[in-house]
Design a protein around this motif. Structure first.
Motif, PDB file in Angstrom:
ATOM      1  N   THR A  66      63.328  49.057  32.580  1.00  0.00           N
ATOM      2  CA  THR A  66      62.226  49.808  33.172  1.00  0.00           C
ATOM      3  C   THR A  66      60.917  49.145  32.779  1.00  0.00           C
ATOM      4  O   THR A  66      60.722  48.789  31.614  1.00  0.00           O
ATOM      5  N   THR A  67      60.049  48.955  33.755  1.00  0.00           N
ATOM      6  CA  THR A  67      58.737  48.384  33.470  1.00  0.00           C
ATOM      7  C   THR A  67      57.676  49.227  34.153  1.00  0.00           C
ATOM      8  O   THR A  67      57.754  49.485  35.366  1.00  0.00           O
ATOM      9  N   ARG A  68      56.725  49.724  33.351  1.00  0.00           N
ATOM     10  CA  ARG A  68      55.622  50.554  33.844  1.00  0.00           C
ATOM     11  C   ARG A  68      56.129  51.747  34.653  1.00  0.00           C
ATOM     12  O   ARG A  68      55.530  52.176  35.628  1.00  0.00           O
ATOM     13  N   GLY A  69      57.269  52.269  34.242  1.00  0.00           N
ATOM     14  CA  GLY A  69      57.827  53.453  34.888  1.00  0.00           C
ATOM     15  C   GLY A  69      58.701  53.178  36.084  1.00  0.00           C
ATOM     16  O   GLY A  69      59.259  54.111  36.679  1.00  0.00           O
ATOM     17  N   VAL A  70      58.868  51.919  36.473  1.00  0.00           N
ATOM     18  CA  VAL A  70      59.709  51.546  37.613  1.00  0.00           C
ATOM     19  C   VAL A  70      61.050  51.019  37.100  1.00  0.00           C
ATOM     20  O   VAL A  70      61.077  50.089  36.285  1.00  0.00           O
TER      21      VAL A  70
END
Length: 283
Positions: free
Chosen positions: A243-247
């Motif tokens: 997960t990166t920045r909520g994605v």
């Protein structure tokens, strides 16, 4: 072109391969022939189309009751753009070389800027086919939704008991998505999405914009989650998703259990589905 002219359900004279799922199709197998692309689709990957009476040897199918919500067709706008660019290139070459145009087209390939649309459409189509198979009364799908006021679109929306998933399908065959983290102690922490060797952080930015748009449409208490789903990429046997920045960045089989999980918003799925379909029309 009307659907009955653009596509035909028939028994294949020769063996072929499904354009969407790559399944082998034996001669005499029933399939759908696409005139525009000169390819075939297996029936599993095809919405109902009118039957060619002469080829199938049967009468027309019974009329189906239309769905009050237009769920859209996965990859439709990308496929149209590919066909538009392909037709424009063919017309240009034939006009410039009236006698040799056909030979030039036969011996040359479309530029990467054109084939990229076909690659993207195929990824959306394959993922969309499987998502539609998962659909139930409490898991409803929308495909290829137009973002008003722009030329952009949202590939897939899944309305589920756990929330609304904004799904961006990407087809990077054989390339591995990874998370690269820079800084953190003395410098600001920066997360980058790398696919193969290329920085593709812009894909995360795009999903976040789509999430904000969808969040403005649905009720405040309904979670809206962003997903980058990489089709046919080089994922490791263990781990890989992140997960990166909520994605969430993952592959199809990792996504499906999340969509089919039970949750507190099951009673609102039908209303949310209709609301999103109205606000974000089919592209």
């Amino acid at each position: 072109m009307p659907q009955e002219l653009a596509e035909k359900r028939m028994r294949l004279r020769y063996a072929g391969t499904c354009r969407v799922c790559d399944a082998a199709l034996a001669a005499r197998t029933e399939a759908v022939y696409e005139r525009s692309t000169r390819t075939v689709r297996c029936l599993t990957c095809s919405p109902p189309v009118p039957v060619d009476v002469a080829s199938a040897g049967a009468g027309p199918p019974a009329a189906l009751e239309p769905d009050p919500v237009d769920s859209g067709v996965a990859g439709a706008s990308a496929r149209r753009e590919y066909e538009r660019r392909q037709a424009k290139r063919e017309a240009r070459i034939r006009a410039k070389h009236p006698k040799l145009g056909g030979l030039i087209l036969a011996l040359s390939d479309d530029p990467q800027s054109t084939t990229a649309w076909s690659t993207g459409a195929l990824g959306e189509e394959r993922l969309g086919t499987r998502l539609d198979e998962l659909a139930t009364d409490t898991l409803r799908m929308l495909h290829d939704r137009r973002i008003p006021g722009t030329r952009a679109n949202i590939d897939h929306l899944a309305v589920t008991p756990t929330g609304v998933y904004v799904i961006d399908a990407k087809r990077y065959v054989g390339k591995r998505p990874t998370l690269r983290v820079e800084g953190g102690v003395l410098r600001p922490r920066v997360e980058k999405l790398v696919v193969g060797t290329r920085d593709q952080t812009k894909l995360v930015d795009g999903v976040l914009k789509q999430v904000e748009l969808v969040r403005s449409i649905v009720a405040e208490d309904v979670p809206v989650l962003g997903v980058l789903c990489f089709v046919e990429s080089d994922w490791p046997l263990i781990g890989g998703a992140f997960t990166t920045r909520g994605v969430d960045v993952l592959w199809p089989k990792k996504l499906y259990p999340r969509l089919t999980s039970s949750g507190p918003h099951a009673a609102h799925v039908v209303d949310l589905h209709a609301r999103l379909a109205c606000a974000l029309p089919s592209a």
